[in-house]
Design a protein around this motif. Sequence first.
Motif, mmCIF file in Angstrom:
data_model
loop_
_atom_site.group_PDB
_atom_site.id
_atom_site.type_symbol
_atom_site.label_atom_id
_atom_site.label_comp_id
_atom_site.label_asym_id
_atom_site.label_seq_id
_atom_site.Cartn_x
_atom_site.Cartn_y
_atom_site.Cartn_z
ATOM 1 N N TRP A 176 0.822 -1.210 0.000
ATOM 2 C CA TRP A 176 0.000 0.000 0.000
ATOM 3 C C TRP A 176 0.856 1.259 0.000
ATOM 4 O O TRP A 176 0.395 2.321 -0.421
ATOM 5 C CB TRP A 176 -0.922 0.008 1.217
ATOM 6 C CG TRP A 176 -2.041 -0.969 1.109
ATOM 7 C CD1 TRP A 176 -1.995 -2.310 1.379
ATOM 8 C CD2 TRP A 176 -3.371 -0.699 0.673
ATOM 9 N NE1 TRP A 176 -3.222 -2.891 1.144
ATOM 10 C CE2 TRP A 176 -4.086 -1.925 0.713
ATOM 11 C CE3 TRP A 176 -4.045 0.451 0.276
ATOM 12 C CZ2 TRP A 176 -5.426 -2.021 0.360
ATOM 13 C CZ3 TRP A 176 -5.383 0.364 -0.070
ATOM 14 C CH2 TRP A 176 -6.069 -0.861 -0.032
ATOM 15 N N ASP A 177 2.085 1.152 0.475
ATOM 16 C CA ASP A 177 3.019 2.280 0.500
ATOM 17 C C ASP A 177 4.397 1.677 0.706
ATOM 18 O O ASP A 177 4.716 1.194 1.801
ATOM 19 C CB ASP A 177 2.671 3.251 1.630
ATOM 20 C CG ASP A 177 3.590 4.474 1.662
ATOM 21 O OD1 ASP A 177 4.686 4.415 1.079
ATOM 22 O OD2 ASP A 177 3.220 5.487 2.289
ATOM 23 N N LEU A 178 5.211 1.685 -0.333
ATOM 24 C CA LEU A 178 6.494 0.986 -0.296
ATOM 25 C C LEU A 178 7.494 1.612 0.665
ATOM 26 O O LEU A 178 8.571 1.050 0.888
ATOM 27 C CB LEU A 178 7.087 0.903 -1.701
ATOM 28 C CG LEU A 178 6.297 0.057 -2.697
ATOM 29 C CD1 LEU A 178 6.932 0.111 -4.080
ATOM 30 C CD2 LEU A 178 6.177 -1.376 -2.217
ATOM 31 N N ASP A 179 7.161 2.753 1.230
ATOM 32 C CA ASP A 179 8.031 3.361 2.240
ATOM 33 C C ASP A 179 7.613 2.980 3.657
ATOM 34 O O ASP A 179 8.177 3.482 4.632
ATOM 35 C CB ASP A 179 8.019 4.881 2.110
ATOM 36 C CG ASP A 179 8.693 5.348 0.825
ATOM 37 O OD1 ASP A 179 9.674 4.693 0.410
ATOM 38 O OD2 ASP A 179 8.229 6.346 0.234
ATOM 39 N N TRP A 182 -9.970 -6.241 -0.842
ATOM 40 C CA TRP A 182 -8.726 -6.688 -1.466
ATOM 41 C C TRP A 182 -8.606 -6.248 -2.925
ATOM 42 O O TRP A 182 -7.503 -6.202 -3.469
ATOM 43 C CB TRP A 182 -8.587 -8.203 -1.354
ATOM 44 C CG TRP A 182 -9.773 -8.988 -1.842
ATOM 45 C CD1 TRP A 182 -10.812 -9.445 -1.099
ATOM 46 C CD2 TRP A 182 -10.046 -9.388 -3.186
ATOM 47 N NE1 TRP A 182 -11.727 -10.104 -1.893
ATOM 48 C CE2 TRP A 182 -11.272 -10.096 -3.179
ATOM 49 C CE3 TRP A 182 -9.378 -9.230 -4.397
ATOM 50 C CZ2 TRP A 182 -11.836 -10.634 -4.324
ATOM 51 C CZ3 TRP A 182 -9.935 -9.766 -5.554
ATOM 52 C CH2 TRP A 182 -11.158 -10.463 -5.497
ATOM 53 N N ALA A 183 -9.718 -5.910 -3.560
ATOM 54 C CA ALA A 183 -9.676 -5.432 -4.946
ATOM 55 C C ALA A 183 -9.322 -3.951 -5.020
ATOM 56 O O ALA A 183 -9.200 -3.404 -6.120
ATOM 57 C CB ALA A 183 -11.021 -5.669 -5.619
ATOM 58 N N GLN A 184 -9.132 -3.303 -3.870
ATOM 59 C CA GLN A 184 -8.855 -1.878 -3.828
ATOM 60 C C GLN A 184 -7.374 -1.575 -3.599
ATOM 61 O O GLN A 184 -6.998 -0.428 -3.384
ATOM 62 C CB GLN A 184 -9.672 -1.225 -2.714
ATOM 63 C CG GLN A 184 -11.176 -1.465 -2.844
ATOM 64 C CD GLN A 184 -11.918 -0.991 -1.624
ATOM 65 O OE1 GLN A 184 -11.585 0.027 -1.047
ATOM 66 N NE2 GLN A 184 -12.933 -1.734 -1.217
ATOM 67 N N ALA A 206 -2.750 -3.784 -9.630
ATOM 68 C CA ALA A 206 -4.004 -3.676 -8.884
ATOM 69 C C ALA A 206 -4.640 -2.321 -9.140
ATOM 70 O O ALA A 206 -3.956 -1.317 -9.308
ATOM 71 C CB ALA A 206 -3.728 -3.853 -7.400
ATOM 72 N N PRO A 207 -5.966 -2.262 -9.196
ATOM 73 C CA PRO A 207 -6.643 -0.982 -9.438
ATOM 74 C C PRO A 207 -6.444 -0.021 -8.284
ATOM 75 O O PRO A 207 -6.503 -0.406 -7.123
ATOM 76 C CB PRO A 207 -8.120 -1.388 -9.558
ATOM 77 C CG PRO A 207 -8.216 -2.672 -8.808
ATOM 78 C CD PRO A 207 -6.903 -3.366 -9.009
ATOM 79 N N ALA A 208 -6.189 1.223 -8.597
ATOM 80 C CA ALA A 208 -5.991 2.243 -7.563
ATOM 81 C C ALA A 208 -7.339 2.869 -7.214
ATOM 82 O O ALA A 208 -7.615 4.017 -7.513
ATOM 83 C CB ALA A 208 -5.022 3.310 -8.045
ATOM 84 N N THR A 209 -8.197 2.076 -6.562
ATOM 85 C CA THR A 209 -9.551 2.541 -6.232
ATOM 86 C C THR A 209 -9.809 2.428 -4.747
ATOM 87 O O THR A 209 -10.864 2.019 -4.313
ATOM 88 C CB THR A 209 -10.599 1.716 -6.992
ATOM 89 O OG1 THR A 209 -10.416 0.326 -6.679
ATOM 90 C CG2 THR A 209 -10.466 1.913 -8.480
#
Length: 538
Positions: free
Chosen positions: A165-168, A508-510, A528-531
């Motif tokens: 969700w945030d690679l940092d 999980w689709a978000q 993955a969709p950025a929704t």
Amino acid sequence: MTDLTELSANELIKLTALQMAERLRAGEITSVQLTQAHLDRIAAVDGPADGQGTGVHAFLHVNTEEALAVAAEVDAIRAAGGTAAQDLHPLAGVPIAVKDLIVTIGQPTTAASKMLEGWMSPYDATVVEKIRAAKLPILGKTNLDEFAMGSSTEHSAFGDTRNPWDLDRTPGGSGGGSAAAVAAYMAPLALGTDTGGSIRQPGAVTGTVGAKPTYGAVSRYGVIAMASSLDQVGPVTRTVSDAAALQELISGHDPKDSTSLPEPMDGLLEAARNGELAGLRIGIIAELEGEGFQEGVLARFQESVQVLKDAGAEVSEVSCPHLGYALGAYYLIMPSEVSSNLAKFDGVRFGNRVVPEGGGTIEQVMGATRAAGFGDEVKRRIILGTYALSAGYYDAYYGSAQKVRTLIQRDFAAAFEQVDVLISPTSPVTAFPLGEKLDDPVAMYNNDIATIPANLAGIPGISVPAGLSEGLPVGIQFLAPARGDATMYRAAAALESRLEEAWGTPFWAQAPDLAAVSEAAPAGVGNAPATATAGGEN
């Protein structure tokens, strides 16, 4: 048969495990196609095996050849039909990842430690035997905090794992590798271990489902021990039903594990598909909300409680007055067991050996080996545990902690006389930045404040996604009485389905876009969709 020109690899990896299984049985896809799609996804987004670069780094080892061979075997059995095809496990052909604390033949098992770097186990853990017997292709071994000691997967000797969700940010720990693999669509299923929250807390901060079964419901044989009275193997998935199906597969009595429960865990998937909340009594744990919990975490928790009330659940507040002592008791009991379990890793009996320059005595070899082989967090816990067990301090520390453990077990027993399940936030905070808490062990330990009590009491717990806070996942935890796993799954699935209705799409689709690390993705493997719009912003 539908091939990947009709169902792209990008769409394929975003099915749930049970949806994948259904399509496999229907002949719409093959296990080789499914397994290859996940291997391609790993190649696209996971980054180098040394943990350097911008990839997720969920895997320490990728098991390409064996995984594809098992997949081809499943496809051949199904193509031949007959009794053999009918006897296949319902999940046969669905790929899975395994935490690198669980021994496997043919793949390294390192516990993310230099002490075991390159070690090849001569036998399979019981849970791996069950996975192999059911013919689930094993994609590889996932990263963790060294010997499962940590809450961020930053204590691995082989590099950090990053939160998809945030690679940092961290993916939680110790099982951040398994959670990140599932969250980033690199695996539909994974195995983790939970000693104080190491399945549930990563589940909360990566937006996945993580379940800790009742202590003894799943064999620990072949799992490198951290704290034997607390450790438990469990599923990491994207949905509650997938978790229930995987727990049914890996649970059952094992004569090789003296703590294994005699009765099987049946009816879990049926309970997860029930979804009925009317009459279910749910207790809010008064001690696990408020101070120390982020505003956004509490907001998602309160919204989830309201959803349960609206669906017909009977919700009330209950008190477990000794939970405030759980963290302190855990960090005496767990290190004490760690100091005992890790004593064998000395370069003489087990572990890679380091010999001082010019040679040395056995004691000097042991000292050099443990100094070089163990990381700082492992050393910290060994020292703490050895001190707590030492003459003159045993009763004051370890003995007192065990008394607190008994009081916590009694608190839960009293609570479950009033309600069927308990509910709380899983983690007091969302995913925190890499490096933020490495120099503050106490702040790191506080991440497990809501999950530790279940391990001390031996009861089952599960974390399910409940929305977002400032763009990051929040998890809600359900706890049930010992052997009450089915009730736990029923409650968790009921919340999951109702939140999904409110969001209009599964959580999980978000998951966010991983384009930054997958520009060279193989054809057919997308992002993955950025929704991510679930919940509110706080």
